[in-house]
Design a protein around this motif. Structure first.
Motif, PDB file in Angstrom:
ATOM      1  N   PHE A   9       0.834  -1.195   0.000  1.00 45.36           N
ATOM      2  CA  PHE A   9       0.000   0.000   0.000  1.00 45.36           C
ATOM      3  C   PHE A   9       0.874   1.253   0.000  1.00 45.36           C
ATOM      4  O   PHE A   9       0.617   2.202  -0.744  1.00 45.36           O
ATOM      5  N   GLN A  10       1.934   1.234   0.795  1.00 51.16           N
ATOM      6  CA  GLN A  10       2.858   2.369   0.824  1.00 51.16           C
ATOM      7  C   GLN A  10       3.480   2.587  -0.546  1.00 51.16           C
ATOM      8  O   GLN A  10       3.576   3.718  -1.015  1.00 51.16           O
ATOM      9  N   GLU A  11       3.890   1.506  -1.168  1.00 49.60           N
ATOM     10  CA  GLU A  11       4.497   1.630  -2.498  1.00 49.60           C
ATOM     11  C   GLU A  11       3.479   2.138  -3.514  1.00 49.60           C
ATOM     12  O   GLU A  11       3.812   2.935  -4.384  1.00 49.60           O
ATOM     13  N   TYR A  12       2.243   1.695  -3.393  1.00 51.48           N
ATOM     14  CA  TYR A  12       1.187   2.171  -4.285  1.00 51.48           C
ATOM     15  C   TYR A  12       0.998   3.676  -4.125  1.00 51.48           C
ATOM     16  O   TYR A  12       0.945   4.404  -5.116  1.00 51.48           O
ATOM     17  N   LEU A  13       0.905   4.141  -2.892  1.00 56.14           N
ATOM     18  CA  LEU A  13       0.764   5.584  -2.650  1.00 56.14           C
ATOM     19  C   LEU A  13       1.942   6.349  -3.228  1.00 56.14           C
ATOM     20  O   LEU A  13       1.774   7.409  -3.841  1.00 56.14           O
ATOM     21  N   ARG A  14       3.126   5.791  -3.042  1.00 54.39           N
ATOM     22  CA  ARG A  14       4.353   6.430  -3.528  1.00 54.39           C
ATOM     23  C   ARG A  14       4.376   6.457  -5.054  1.00 54.39           C
ATOM     24  O   ARG A  14       4.644   7.496  -5.660  1.00 54.39           O
ATOM     25  N   SER A  15       4.056   5.331  -5.684  1.00 54.22           N
ATOM     26  CA  SER A  15       4.160   5.242  -7.145  1.00 54.22           C
ATOM     27  C   SER A  15       3.139   6.121  -7.865  1.00 54.22           C
ATOM     28  O   SER A  15       3.393   6.583  -8.969  1.00 54.22           O
ATOM     29  N   LYS A  16       2.005   6.333  -7.234  1.00 53.43           N
ATOM     30  CA  LYS A  16       0.951   7.166  -7.830  1.00 53.43           C
ATOM     31  C   LYS A  16       1.012   8.615  -7.343  1.00 53.43           C
ATOM     32  O   LYS A  16       0.189   9.432  -7.753  1.00 53.43           O
ATOM     33  N   SER A  17       1.986   8.906  -6.491  1.00 52.17           N
ATOM     34  CA  SER A  17       2.148  10.252  -5.904  1.00 52.17           C
ATOM     35  C   SER A  17       0.834  10.750  -5.288  1.00 52.17           C
ATOM     36  O   SER A  17       0.457  11.902  -5.448  1.00 52.17           O
ATOM     37  N   LEU A  18       0.164   9.853  -4.566  1.00 47.84           N
ATOM     38  CA  LEU A  18      -1.123  10.198  -3.958  1.00 47.84           C
ATOM     39  C   LEU A  18      -0.980  10.942  -2.643  1.00 47.84           C
ATOM     40  O   LEU A  18      -1.891  11.665  -2.238  1.00 47.84           O
ATOM     41  N   ALA A  28      -0.473   4.493   5.926  1.00 45.93           N
ATOM     42  CA  ALA A  28      -0.418   3.039   6.042  1.00 45.93           C
ATOM     43  C   ALA A  28      -0.849   2.598   7.442  1.00 45.93           C
ATOM     44  O   ALA A  28      -1.573   1.604   7.592  1.00 45.93           O
ATOM     45  N   HIS A  29      -0.429   3.334   8.449  1.00 45.12           N
ATOM     46  CA  HIS A  29      -0.825   3.023   9.825  1.00 45.12           C
ATOM     47  C   HIS A  29      -2.341   3.052   9.965  1.00 45.12           C
ATOM     48  O   HIS A  29      -2.953   2.105  10.466  1.00 45.12           O
ATOM     49  N   GLN A  80      -8.400   3.511  -3.209  1.00 43.56           N
ATOM     50  CA  GLN A  80      -7.191   2.847  -3.703  1.00 43.56           C
ATOM     51  C   GLN A  80      -6.929   1.586  -2.888  1.00 43.56           C
ATOM     52  O   GLN A  80      -6.558   0.543  -3.431  1.00 43.56           O
ATOM     53  N   LEU A  81      -7.134   1.678  -1.579  1.00 42.76           N
ATOM     54  CA  LEU A  81      -6.947   0.516  -0.723  1.00 42.76           C
ATOM     55  C   LEU A  81      -7.951  -0.571  -1.086  1.00 42.76           C
ATOM     56  O   LEU A  81      -7.598  -1.743  -1.200  1.00 42.76           O
ATOM     57  N   LYS A  82      -9.185  -0.175  -1.306  1.00 41.60           N
ATOM     58  CA  LYS A  82     -10.230  -1.122  -1.697  1.00 41.60           C
ATOM     59  C   LYS A  82      -9.859  -1.791  -3.018  1.00 41.60           C
ATOM     60  O   LYS A  82      -9.978  -3.011  -3.166  1.00 41.60           O
ATOM     61  N   ASN A  83      -9.401  -1.007  -3.983  1.00 37.94           N
ATOM     62  CA  ASN A  83      -9.006  -1.560  -5.281  1.00 37.94           C
ATOM     63  C   ASN A  83      -7.844  -2.531  -5.144  1.00 37.94           C
ATOM     64  O   ASN A  83      -7.811  -3.564  -5.819  1.00 37.94           O
ATOM     65  N   MET A  84      -6.896  -2.201  -4.280  1.00 40.21           N
ATOM     66  CA  MET A  84      -5.766  -3.097  -4.066  1.00 40.21           C
ATOM     67  C   MET A  84      -6.242  -4.430  -3.484  1.00 40.21           C
ATOM     68  O   MET A  84      -5.777  -5.493  -3.890  1.00 40.21           O
TER      69      MET A  84
END
Length: 95
Positions: A9-18, A28-29, A80-84
């Protein structure tokens, strides 16, 4: 803040610059807290679970008001979390 929580999830946020990099561990916490809360509220829609989670935090004496308020920002990335989660389920089930 522990940085090894929900690494994908952290990497997803990072990669999408969310989310600003310095807040990724924070998101993430609270996302992990939301997932734990959701397990006992899975009969509700995702949107209702987000609202119920925010209400739960606001009513919890162990959570500071500012934490409840800031964690409510989780709704901004909760889809995004739901989609993941759905993507992971599809990969595991082969559908």
């Amino acid at each position: 803040m522990k940085s090894d929580v929900l690494p994908e999830f952290q990497e997803y946020l990072r990669s999408k610059s969310l989310v600003n990099e310095k807040y990724i561990a924070f998101y993430a916490h609270w996302a992990s807290k939301f997932l734990a809360f959701s397990k006992s509220n899975d009969n509700f829609s995702h949107e209702v679970r987000v609202l119920k989670f925010t209400d739960y935090l606001k009513s919890n004496d162990n959570i500071a008001d500012w934490q409840a308020l800031e964690s409510s920002q989780l709704s901004a990335v909760s889809n995004q979390l739901k989609n993941m989660q759905e993507n992971q389920h599809q990969r595991l089930s082969g559908t």
